[in-house]
Design a protein around this motif. Structure first.
Motif, PDB file in Angstrom:
ATOM      1  N   ASP A 139       0.738  -1.020  -0.074  1.00 43.77           N
ATOM      2  CA  ASP A 139      -0.013   0.055   0.096  1.00 43.77           C
ATOM      3  C   ASP A 139       0.907   1.072   0.152  1.00 43.77           C
ATOM      4  O   ASP A 139       0.434   2.220  -0.759  1.00 43.77           O
ATOM      5  N   LEU A 140       1.942   1.299   0.685  1.00 41.30           N
ATOM      6  CA  LEU A 140       2.796   2.361   0.503  1.00 41.30           C
ATOM      7  C   LEU A 140       3.540   2.305  -0.861  1.00 41.30           C
ATOM      8  O   LEU A 140       3.671   3.664  -1.244  1.00 41.30           O
ATOM      9  N   SER A 141       3.785   1.474  -1.440  1.00 39.29           N
ATOM     10  CA  SER A 141       4.297   1.265  -2.689  1.00 39.29           C
ATOM     11  C   SER A 141       3.267   1.978  -3.586  1.00 39.29           C
ATOM     12  O   SER A 141       3.481   2.803  -4.640  1.00 39.29           O
ATOM     13  N   ILE A 149       7.849  14.315   2.336  1.00 40.68           N
ATOM     14  CA  ILE A 149       7.485  14.011   3.727  1.00 40.68           C
ATOM     15  C   ILE A 149       6.551  13.020   3.706  1.00 40.68           C
ATOM     16  O   ILE A 149       5.582  13.045   2.983  1.00 40.68           O
ATOM     17  N   PHE A 150       6.668  12.045   4.684  1.00 44.21           N
ATOM     18  CA  PHE A 150       5.803  11.197   4.896  1.00 44.21           C
ATOM     19  C   PHE A 150       5.004  11.381   6.568  1.00 44.21           C
ATOM     20  O   PHE A 150       5.935  11.622   7.368  1.00 44.21           O
ATOM     21  N   ILE A 151       3.980  11.424   6.414  1.00 43.98           N
ATOM     22  CA  ILE A 151       3.241  11.931   7.827  1.00 43.98           C
ATOM     23  C   ILE A 151       2.150  10.810   8.236  1.00 43.98           C
ATOM     24  O   ILE A 151       1.270  10.336   7.424  1.00 43.98           O
ATOM     25  N   ALA A 152       2.169  10.284   9.350  1.00 43.03           N
ATOM     26  CA  ALA A 152       1.461   9.148   9.720  1.00 43.03           C
ATOM     27  C   ALA A 152       0.629   9.679  11.114  1.00 43.03           C
ATOM     28  O   ALA A 152       0.989  10.128  12.115  1.00 43.03           O
ATOM     29  N   SER A 163       4.717   2.860  10.155  1.00 45.68           N
ATOM     30  CA  SER A 163       4.636   3.398   9.100  1.00 45.68           C
ATOM     31  C   SER A 163       5.953   4.363   8.649  1.00 45.68           C
ATOM     32  O   SER A 163       6.225   4.250   7.512  1.00 45.68           O
ATOM     33  N   CYS A 164       6.369   5.190   9.710  1.00 47.13           N
ATOM     34  CA  CYS A 164       7.272   6.012   9.528  1.00 47.13           C
ATOM     35  C   CYS A 164       8.732   5.143   9.245  1.00 47.13           C
ATOM     36  O   CYS A 164       9.376   5.354   8.467  1.00 47.13           O
ATOM     37  N   GLN A 165       8.970   3.989   9.903  1.00 47.13           N
ATOM     38  CA  GLN A 165       9.971   3.357   9.904  1.00 47.13           C
ATOM     39  C   GLN A 165      10.065   2.787   8.488  1.00 47.13           C
ATOM     40  O   GLN A 165      11.145   2.683   7.842  1.00 47.13           O
ATOM     41  N   LEU A 166       8.988   2.313   7.975  1.00 44.52           N
ATOM     42  CA  LEU A 166       9.115   1.718   6.683  1.00 44.52           C
ATOM     43  C   LEU A 166       9.205   2.705   5.604  1.00 44.52           C
ATOM     44  O   LEU A 166      10.009   2.445   4.680  1.00 44.52           O
ATOM     45  N   ALA A 167       8.539   3.893   5.767  1.00 44.00           N
ATOM     46  CA  ALA A 167       8.795   4.906   4.892  1.00 44.00           C
ATOM     47  C   ALA A 167      10.302   5.302   4.783  1.00 44.00           C
ATOM     48  O   ALA A 167      10.775   5.490   3.487  1.00 44.00           O
ATOM     49  N   VAL A 186      12.272   7.852   2.416  1.00 40.95           N
ATOM     50  CA  VAL A 186      11.858   9.016   2.591  1.00 40.95           C
ATOM     51  C   VAL A 186      12.708   9.715   3.576  1.00 40.95           C
ATOM     52  O   VAL A 186      13.059   9.263   4.944  1.00 40.95           O
ATOM     53  N   ARG A 187      13.199  11.096   3.405  1.00 43.54           N
ATOM     54  CA  ARG A 187      14.113  11.776   4.453  1.00 43.54           C
ATOM     55  C   ARG A 187      13.424  12.336   5.513  1.00 43.54           C
ATOM     56  O   ARG A 187      14.018  12.626   6.564  1.00 43.54           O
TER      57      ARG A 187
END
Length: 218
Positions: free
Chosen positions: A57-59, A68-71, A82-86, A92-93
């Motif tokens: 799903d992230l893919s 930016i990835f926000i959970a 989620s953040c660790q996978l991103a 993701v920086r």
């Protein structure tokens, strides 16, 4: 910027709504189909009906392109995963996570989340900033509360009144940034003498703020 948000509840919805006027491209990942349809229809942005803790799903949300990835789901463990996978799987920086339990902030940061945000801690800090401890007030907290900017009024019975800064022996992790005396702003040095009514602006570690209060207040 390209921003991926995991969680389409109230926080996720209003976060999207706030970001849209700034011309960011926002994509949401949400488990509940009803919320997916609401966001897609009302905000007209791409929504993935999926789980932010699942690689597929992230893919699908093209997280590898995200700035930016926000959970912001209601579960701390899901936001952390989620953040660790991103970060680890998609490179993701910058990752930001909602933390429901303020005690988890430090844990999140140690495990790689760039910014952990707790609404409970934010409200508590706002209240703290409004409290004046008989002459000492917190103006701002930085670095997730580890660094504190304080405002202190030198009173006639203060232990530091009429003493120079070099004679006070301040805590190691404390710096007097400026002294406001009447309408004058003074950049202090070791020979600067504190006078009654001086407004002292100090930066300290959170740990040393209490000790700083003991130095200035009787």
């Amino acid at each position: 910027m390209y921003i991926v948000i995991a969680g389409g509840g109230k926080i996720g919805y209003y976060l999207c709504k706030t970001l849209m006027p700034y011309k960011h491209r926002v994509v949401v990942i949400e488990r509940q189909m009803e919320l997916c349809q609401k966001i897609s229809t009302q905000l007209n942005i791409p929504v993935i009906n999926g789980d932010g803790t699942k690689l597929d799903d992230l893919s699908s949300a093209e997280v590898q392109r995200a700035d930016i990835f926000i959970a912001v789901t209601g579960k701390d463990e899901d936001n952390l995963i989620s953040c660790q996978l991103a970060k680890r799987s998609f490179g993701v920086r910058r990752t930001i996570a909602r933390v429901n339990n303020p005690k988890n902030i430090t844990v999140f940061e140690r495990l790689g989340v760039d910014i952990a945000v707790s609404s409970t801690s934010i409200i508590a800090d706002l209240i703290e900033q409004e409290v004046d401890y008989s002459g000492m007030k917190t103006l701002m907290k930085m670095k997730n509360g580890r660094i504190v900017l304080s405002e202190i009024i030198v009173k006639p019975d203060s232990p530091v009144c009429e003493k120079s800064l070099r004679d006070i022996g301040l805590p190691v992790d404390c710096v007097i940034v400026s002294i406001i005396r009447d309408e004058e702003v003074i950049i202090p040095n070791g020979y600067t003498v504190l006078r009654m009514g001086d407004l002292v602006i100090a930066v300290s570690s959170q740990h040393d703020q209490e000790e700083l209060k003991n130095y200035f207040l009787k």
